[in-house]
Design an enzyme around this catalytic site. Sequence first.
Site, PDB file in Angstrom:
ATOM      1  CB  SER A 229     -63.817  34.819   7.598  1.00  0.00           C
ATOM      2  OG  SER A 229     -65.302  35.474   8.622  1.00  0.00           O
ATOM      3  CG  ASP A 361     -69.059  30.297  12.486  1.00  0.00           C
ATOM      4  OD1 ASP A 361     -69.233  31.382  13.450  1.00  0.00           O
ATOM      5  OD2 ASP A 361     -68.312  30.542  11.504  1.00  0.00           O
ATOM      6  CG  HIS A 390     -65.668  32.741  12.433  1.00  0.00           C
ATOM      7  ND1 HIS A 390     -66.602  32.382  11.270  1.00  0.00           N
ATOM      8  CD2 HIS A 390     -65.029  33.690  12.428  1.00  0.00           C
ATOM      9  CE1 HIS A 390     -66.100  33.196  10.200  1.00  0.00           C
ATOM     10  NE2 HIS A 390     -65.167  34.216  11.151  1.00  0.00           N
TER      11      HIS A 390
END
Length: 446
Positions: A229, A361, A390
Site C-alpha cells: 500500500s 481493490d 486491498h
Amino acid sequence: MVGIINQVKLHKPDVAVKLPKKDGNGFSTLEDIINTYIPEFQDGKQSWFYPPLFNGHLQTMWAAAGSFEQVDQIYYGRRVLNYPDGGSGTADFVISKKQFEEEEAGIPPKSQCVQADNGELVEPVLPLRTRFMNEGELKNQASDDTRPMLVVLHGLSGGSHEAYVRCLLKEVTEEHDFDAVVLNARGCAQSQLSTPQLFNGFWIEDLRFLVNHLATWFPERPLFAVGASLGASILSNYIGQEGDECRFAAAAVLGNPWDLAASSYLLHRSWIGRYIYSPAMTQSLMNLVDRHDDILRGSDLYSQNRERYHEGIKLLSDFDNRYTAPLFKFNTAYEYYRVGSSVNRLPAVRTPLLIINALDDPIVGSEALPFQECKSNPFTLMLTTSLGGHLAWFQSPTKRWYVRPLASFFQKFYDTIDTKSQPEIDPKALPHKHQATDGRLRGPFQ
C-alpha cells in the site's frame, strides 16, 4: 477447497531484461522464474478464494476487522534509527523466540520514551512480541554472511505488527532462510517522534538511510524488498529515484496506489469509500497525531492548522490537505498526490520489480494502474488478480494467497540469479527520460 475463483493475468513488458543465471548458463527473466517455479503467479492461473469474502469490499473489510493475533506470530528486536535531520525512527528485525525470551531487553533511548502526566519519562508499551535490542545485540548484529535479507515497508499508519506483514515474514524466515527487517514509518508501531515530521508516500529518505546502513552492517548480503500500500508507493519511488544505483536485487509491491490523485478520487466518489474507508483510515491518522501532539506542536504550521481545522477533518483528503501537504511544503493534498505518485518514477526503475494489484481493490482501483508504463519498462512485470481487495487475497479466514508464492519468488531469484552481475538489456529498449524539468517542457525534440 470450494470457493470463489480468482484469476491471474500477467502484463509483460515489450522487451524483458535478461538476468544472468548464477550457474553461468545463460539468462533468465522475471517471467521465466514464475513459469518455472511459481505456478500460483502464472498467467491465467486460477485459485479458490474464501467463499464468504466474494468481492473486494468483503476481502478488504475482513483484512481490517478479522482476528489474526493467534497466527503468524513474529518476534522482533527493535533498533532506533537517528536520522540526519534530527528525527528518529525504528526498524524491527525478526529474531527467534528463543532470543526474544532469553536475551535481556534493551533500555530505550530517551527519544523513544513517553512523558507521563507527572513529567517523568517512562518506557513505551511496544506492540506484542517486540522489544528493544540490548547493547550486546546491537554491537554483534553486523555480519559478513551472505544470507539474503528482506526489507518490508508497511501501509498507512501501520507497522511491523500488521497481519499482512507478519504472514509474509513468517514464511520467508521459517520456510526459507531469509533474514528480515521492517522499517516503521515515523511515529508508527508505538515509535516516538523527536521532530515534528511524520511520513508520506513520496518521502524516501528514511528508507535510503536504512538501506545504506544495512549495506554497511551486512556488506555481503543481497537485499530484497516488499512494500504494501503506502509502503509500496515509498518503495517504488525509492527504486525509481535510485535507478541504476539501487541496492535491492529485486523488489515486489502489493496494492500500490500508483496514482495517488486517482485513488483519492476513486475512494471519495463512492458511498462506502466516503463514509466507511476514508473515515476509518483518517481516524487512524488522527489517533497518530493526537499521540504525538506535543512533538508536532514544534511546528507552528501544525499548531495553527490543528486549532483551525482539526475537528473538521473527517476524510483522508482533509487530513492530507491540513497536515501531510503543508508539513512537507506542498500547497494542497492534490499537489502532493500528483507530484508524489510513484507512477512518475516507474520509467526510471532499473531493479527487477514484481507488481501485484487486485482489480477489485476498493482503495486503489484499477483504472489508473500503470499498464503502459510496465509495458515499456523491461525491469517490470505486473500481475493483476481478479479478486483480492486491498492487501487481502484471503483463501481462508487467515490464509492469504500471495504469501507462499511471493516468498518462493524471492527464494528462487536468490537461488538462480547472479545478483552481483549486471543484467543484459538493449539501452534502446529502456524508457527514455522525458524533457520536462522544473515545470517546463524543453526542446529540441529530435
